[in-house]
Design a protein around this motif. Structure first.
Motif, PDB file in Angstrom:
ATOM      1  N   GLN A 275     -82.673 -17.336 -21.081  1.00 15.95           N
ATOM      2  CA  GLN A 275     -83.716 -17.729 -22.025  1.00 15.95           C
ATOM      3  C   GLN A 275     -83.392 -19.068 -22.677  1.00 15.95           C
ATOM      4  OE1 GLN A 275     -84.192 -15.420 -25.711  1.00 15.95           O
ATOM      5  NE2 GLN A 275     -86.413 -15.414 -25.396  1.00 15.95           N
ATOM      6  N   VAL A 276     -82.150 -19.255 -23.081  1.00 14.39           N
ATOM      7  CA  VAL A 276     -81.734 -20.522 -23.686  1.00 14.39           C
ATOM      8  C   VAL A 276     -81.916 -21.680 -22.710  1.00 14.39           C
ATOM      9  CG1 VAL A 276     -79.682 -21.824 -24.399  1.00 14.39           C
ATOM     10  CG2 VAL A 276     -80.159 -19.605 -25.431  1.00 14.39           C
ATOM     11  N   ASN A 277     -81.449 -21.518 -21.486  1.00 11.71           N
ATOM     12  CA  ASN A 277     -81.561 -22.594 -20.502  1.00 11.71           C
ATOM     13  C   ASN A 277     -83.015 -22.948 -20.227  1.00 11.71           C
ATOM     14  OD1 ASN A 277     -78.798 -22.638 -20.331  1.00 11.71           O
ATOM     15  ND2 ASN A 277     -78.670 -21.622 -18.347  1.00 11.71           N
ATOM     16  N   ALA A 278     -83.863 -21.929 -20.125  1.00 13.07           N
ATOM     17  CA  ALA A 278     -85.281 -22.176 -19.853  1.00 13.07           C
ATOM     18  C   ALA A 278     -85.939 -22.927 -21.004  1.00 13.07           C
ATOM     19  CB  ALA A 278     -85.996 -20.857 -19.593  1.00 13.07           C
ATOM     20  N   LYS A 279     -85.586 -22.574 -22.229  1.00 15.02           N
ATOM     21  CA  LYS A 279     -86.127 -23.285 -23.388  1.00 15.02           C
ATOM     22  C   LYS A 279     -85.677 -24.748 -23.376  1.00 15.02           C
ATOM     23  CE  LYS A 279     -88.133 -20.177 -26.341  1.00 15.02           C
ATOM     24  NZ  LYS A 279     -88.428 -19.107 -25.399  1.00 15.02           N
ATOM     25  N   LYS A 280     -84.396 -24.971 -23.156  1.00 14.25           N
ATOM     26  CA  LYS A 280     -83.873 -26.345 -23.150  1.00 14.25           C
ATOM     27  C   LYS A 280     -84.533 -27.169 -22.051  1.00 14.25           C
ATOM     28  CE  LYS A 280     -79.324 -25.507 -25.225  1.00 14.25           C
ATOM     29  NZ  LYS A 280     -77.852 -25.568 -25.014  1.00 14.25           N
ATOM     30  N   ALA A 281     -84.716 -26.590 -20.884  1.00 15.72           N
ATOM     31  CA  ALA A 281     -85.292 -27.333 -19.758  1.00 15.72           C
ATOM     32  C   ALA A 281     -86.718 -27.779 -20.056  1.00 15.72           C
ATOM     33  CB  ALA A 281     -85.251 -26.480 -18.495  1.00 15.72           C
ATOM     34  N   ILE A 282     -87.531 -26.900 -20.648  1.00  6.89           N
ATOM     35  CA  ILE A 282     -88.918 -27.269 -20.909  1.00  6.89           C
ATOM     36  C   ILE A 282     -89.004 -28.349 -21.980  1.00  6.89           C
ATOM     37  CG2 ILE A 282     -89.433 -25.471 -22.638  1.00  6.89           C
ATOM     38  CD1 ILE A 282     -92.157 -25.108 -21.297  1.00  6.89           C
ATOM     39  N   PHE A 283     -88.158 -28.268 -22.995  1.00  4.29           N
ATOM     40  CA  PHE A 283     -88.146 -29.318 -24.010  1.00  4.29           C
ATOM     41  C   PHE A 283     -87.720 -30.657 -23.405  1.00  4.29           C
ATOM     42  CE2 PHE A 283     -87.881 -25.856 -27.258  1.00  4.29           C
ATOM     43  CZ  PHE A 283     -88.945 -26.275 -28.043  1.00  4.29           C
ATOM     44  N   GLU A 284     -86.671 -30.633 -22.598  1.00  2.00           N
ATOM     45  CA  GLU A 284     -86.139 -31.884 -22.063  1.00  2.00           C
ATOM     46  C   GLU A 284     -87.051 -32.495 -21.000  1.00  2.00           C
ATOM     47  OE1 GLU A 284     -82.057 -31.262 -20.934  1.00  2.00           O
ATOM     48  OE2 GLU A 284     -81.504 -30.558 -22.941  1.00  2.00           O
ATOM     49  N   GLU A 285     -87.822 -31.681 -20.309  1.00  2.00           N
ATOM     50  CA  GLU A 285     -88.740 -32.205 -19.304  1.00  2.00           C
ATOM     51  C   GLU A 285     -90.046 -32.734 -19.897  1.00  2.00           C
ATOM     52  OE1 GLU A 285     -88.963 -32.761 -15.832  1.00  2.00           O
ATOM     53  OE2 GLU A 285     -86.803 -32.736 -16.134  1.00  2.00           O
ATOM     54  N   PHE A 286     -90.527 -32.119 -20.982  1.00  2.00           N
ATOM     55  CA  PHE A 286     -91.883 -32.436 -21.452  1.00  2.00           C
ATOM     56  C   PHE A 286     -91.953 -33.131 -22.808  1.00  2.00           C
ATOM     57  CE2 PHE A 286     -92.716 -29.302 -18.197  1.00  2.00           C
ATOM     58  CZ  PHE A 286     -93.880 -29.773 -17.610  1.00  2.00           C
ATOM     59  N   TRP A 287     -91.075 -32.809 -23.719  1.00  2.51           N
ATOM     60  CA  TRP A 287     -91.277 -33.284 -25.097  1.00  2.51           C
ATOM     61  C   TRP A 287     -91.048 -34.784 -25.266  1.00  2.51           C
ATOM     62  CZ3 TRP A 287     -92.304 -28.367 -24.857  1.00  2.51           C
ATOM     63  CH2 TRP A 287     -92.936 -27.721 -25.920  1.00  2.51           C
ATOM     64  N   THR A 288     -90.509 -35.439 -24.268  1.00  2.11           N
ATOM     65  CA  THR A 288     -90.349 -36.899 -24.333  1.00  2.11           C
ATOM     66  C   THR A 288     -91.505 -37.654 -23.683  1.00  2.11           C
ATOM     67  OG1 THR A 288     -89.053 -36.902 -22.282  1.00  2.11           O
ATOM     68  CG2 THR A 288     -87.831 -36.744 -24.343  1.00  2.11           C
ATOM     69  N   GLU A 289     -92.461 -36.935 -23.110  1.00  6.69           N
ATOM     70  CA  GLU A 289     -93.568 -37.589 -22.402  1.00  6.69           C
ATOM     71  C   GLU A 289     -94.699 -37.933 -23.373  1.00  6.69           C
ATOM     72  OE1 GLU A 289     -93.358 -38.562 -19.463  1.00  6.69           O
ATOM     73  OE2 GLU A 289     -91.785 -37.366 -18.539  1.00  6.69           O
ATOM     74  N   ASP A 290     -95.218 -39.168 -23.275  1.00  8.37           N
ATOM     75  CA  ASP A 290     -96.245 -39.592 -24.231  1.00  8.37           C
ATOM     76  C   ASP A 290     -97.585 -38.918 -23.986  1.00  8.37           C
ATOM     77  OD1 ASP A 290     -96.878 -40.944 -21.907  1.00  8.37           O
ATOM     78  OD2 ASP A 290     -96.764 -42.948 -22.778  1.00  8.37           O
ATOM     79  N   TRP A 291     -97.833 -38.367 -22.778  1.00 13.47           N
ATOM     80  CA  TRP A 291     -99.085 -37.668 -22.492  1.00 13.47           C
ATOM     81  C   TRP A 291     -99.032 -36.203 -22.897  1.00 13.47           C
ATOM     82  CZ3 TRP A 291     -97.892 -33.712 -19.247  1.00 13.47           C
ATOM     83  CH2 TRP A 291     -96.783 -33.889 -18.406  1.00 13.47           C
ATOM     84  N   PHE A 292     -97.878 -35.754 -23.351  1.00 15.88           N
ATOM     85  CA  PHE A 292     -97.681 -34.347 -23.684  1.00 15.88           C
ATOM     86  C   PHE A 292     -97.708 -34.160 -25.191  1.00 15.88           C
ATOM     87  CE2 PHE A 292     -94.994 -30.630 -24.554  1.00 15.88           C
ATOM     88  CZ  PHE A 292     -95.664 -29.680 -23.797  1.00 15.88           C
ATOM     89  N   ALA A 293     -98.573 -33.231 -25.669  1.00  8.35           N
ATOM     90  CA  ALA A 293     -98.803 -33.080 -27.112  1.00  8.35           C
ATOM     91  C   ALA A 293     -97.847 -32.108 -27.787  1.00  8.35           C
ATOM     92  CB  ALA A 293    -100.248 -32.621 -27.349  1.00  8.35           C
ATOM     93  N   GLY A 294     -97.280 -31.168 -27.021  1.00  4.78           N
ATOM     94  CA  GLY A 294     -96.409 -30.162 -27.615  1.00  4.78           C
ATOM     95  C   GLY A 294     -96.804 -28.772 -27.155  1.00  4.78           C
ATOM     96  N   GLY A 295     -96.412 -27.753 -27.932  1.00  9.21           N
ATOM     97  CA  GLY A 295     -96.728 -26.402 -27.502  1.00  9.21           C
ATOM     98  C   GLY A 295     -96.383 -25.342 -28.523  1.00  9.21           C
ATOM     99  N   PHE A 296     -96.774 -24.099 -28.180  1.00  8.64           N
ATOM    100  CA  PHE A 296     -96.609 -22.934 -29.042  1.00  8.64           C
ATOM    101  C   PHE A 296     -95.766 -21.892 -28.320  1.00  8.64           C
ATOM    102  CE2 PHE A 296    -100.342 -25.101 -30.486  1.00  8.64           C
ATOM    103  CZ  PHE A 296    -100.353 -24.928 -31.872  1.00  8.64           C
ATOM    104  N   VAL A 297     -94.601 -21.599 -28.866  1.00 12.31           N
ATOM    105  CA  VAL A 297     -93.704 -20.644 -28.222  1.00 12.31           C
ATOM    106  C   VAL A 297     -94.261 -19.230 -28.377  1.00 12.31           C
ATOM    107  CG1 VAL A 297     -92.209 -20.283 -30.240  1.00 12.31           C
ATOM    108  CG2 VAL A 297     -91.284 -19.992 -27.928  1.00 12.31           C
TER     109      VAL A 297
END
Length: 334
Positions: A275-297
């Motif tokens: 669970q920890v690895n999956a959370k880290k991967a999604i943040f590191e892949e998407f949260w730095t992208e300017d076209w990506f707004a964020g999300g709701f866990v």
């Protein structure tokens, strides 16, 4: 002039990094039997969440029934209009913005994507019932100055079979609500959703299959994300709309990223590392992208002290190592 030039250069460099200073860092705030208290909201503030999804419910008897029952005395308080309003107002009082996300529950947990009528008469009845349901909450969103409204969740057959209805519905919603709109398409539905051009965000419930490993590493998970990410970013570019993960989450169990949408694998062993690895991967892949707004866990229970914990293999990150991951990354991208 030199100072202005340096400021411009800094702005260009920030743009080139692909990073956005503010993201929608949200939790899916589960409705309860009771009113929400300040202590319970404090737990959301404590993980640096800036948003919460408030989710009142309507109920349908089966996949072919057109009647939505909602806002009744038989429902849990947090699933009704009055409960949603109390949740919204206390969250806002604490500086947490809200996405109001009215959802449908079909008896015995049938998948909402299969909701489909057998006659024109029933389709018309469903449309009238859905109008009453969603417009009730659109008016509440306007009344409470809620920033974001999700107009539906994982209703693929309804969307596919009645495209003109949904375009007309969006116009009705915009007539009573001035905030931003999205729709929560299932992970395998979003490419076929026909009305993204009418909304403000492309919304995706992001339960994409990423890895068949028992405990996938962060790098394996990132590799699993890349083909999905490429298609998502292309749609964002084509539609000129930011992408919002209206839900994202992983269970604290073995094989958490194999079929992340599963809710019935209760016999699976607890696995916090996955669970920890999956959370880290999604943040590191998407949260730095300017076209990506964020999300709701997915998901966060209001009774924080009794949620999750050492023996829980469910989605919630509460009282597990994944909660620290949320706090860390929400702080980094707030």
């Amino acid at each position: 002039m030199r100072k202005i030039g340096l400021l411009f250069l800094c702005l260009v460099q920030l743009s080139c990094t692909g990073q956005v200073m503010e993201k929608i860092n949200g939790v899916s705030f589960v409705g309860s039997r009771e009113k929400v208290t300040q202590q319970q909201v404090d737990a959301v503030v404590g993980i640096n969440a800036g948003y919460a999804a408030v989710m009142p419910f309507g109920f349908i008897r089966d996949l072919h029934s057109p009647d939505i029952v909602f806002d009744t005395d038989r429902q849990w308080y947090g699933e009704t209009r009055r409960g949603a309003k109390q949740y919204i107002q206390l969250l806002q009082k604490n500086g947490i913005e809200v996405m109001l996300k009215p959802q449908i529950w079909i008896w015995r947990g049938e998948f909402t994507g299969g909701l489909k009528m057998g006659s024109e008469e029933d389709w018309k009845a469903l449309e009238a019932s859905y109008d009453a349901f969603i417009l009730t909450y659109a008016k509440l969103a306007e009344e409470t100055n809620t920033k974001l409204l999700c107009i539906g969740t994982e209703l693929e057959q309804f969307v596919k079979n009645r495209p003109q209805y949904w375009k007309a519905l969006i116009k009705k919603i915009r007539a009573v609500y001035q905030g931003k709109l999205t729709y929560a398409a299932n992970w395998d539905e979003y490419p076929r959703t026909s009305f993204w051009d009418e909304l403000d965000y492309i919304g995706i419930d992001a339960y994409f299959p990423l890895s068949e490993e028992k405990t996938p590493t962060i790098e394996q998970l990132k590799a699993g994300w890349r083909p999905h990410k490429e298609r998502i970013s292309l749609l964002s570019e084509t539609m000129n709309k930011p992408v919002l993960f209206t839900e994202f989450g992983y269970r604290s169990m073995d094989y958490t990223a194999k079929k992340p949408w599963l809710v019935d694998q209760n016999q699976m062993a607890v696995n916090f590392e996955g669970q920890v690895n999956a959370k880290k991967a999604i943040f590191e892949e998407f949260w730095t992208e300017d076209w990506f707004a964020g999300g709701f866990v997915w998901k966060w229970f209001i009774d924080h002290k009794n949620a999750g914990g050492d023996t829980c293999n469910r989605f919630t990150p509460q009282n597990k190592p994944a909660e620290d991951v949320l706090q860390q990354y929400f702080n980094r991208y707030r």
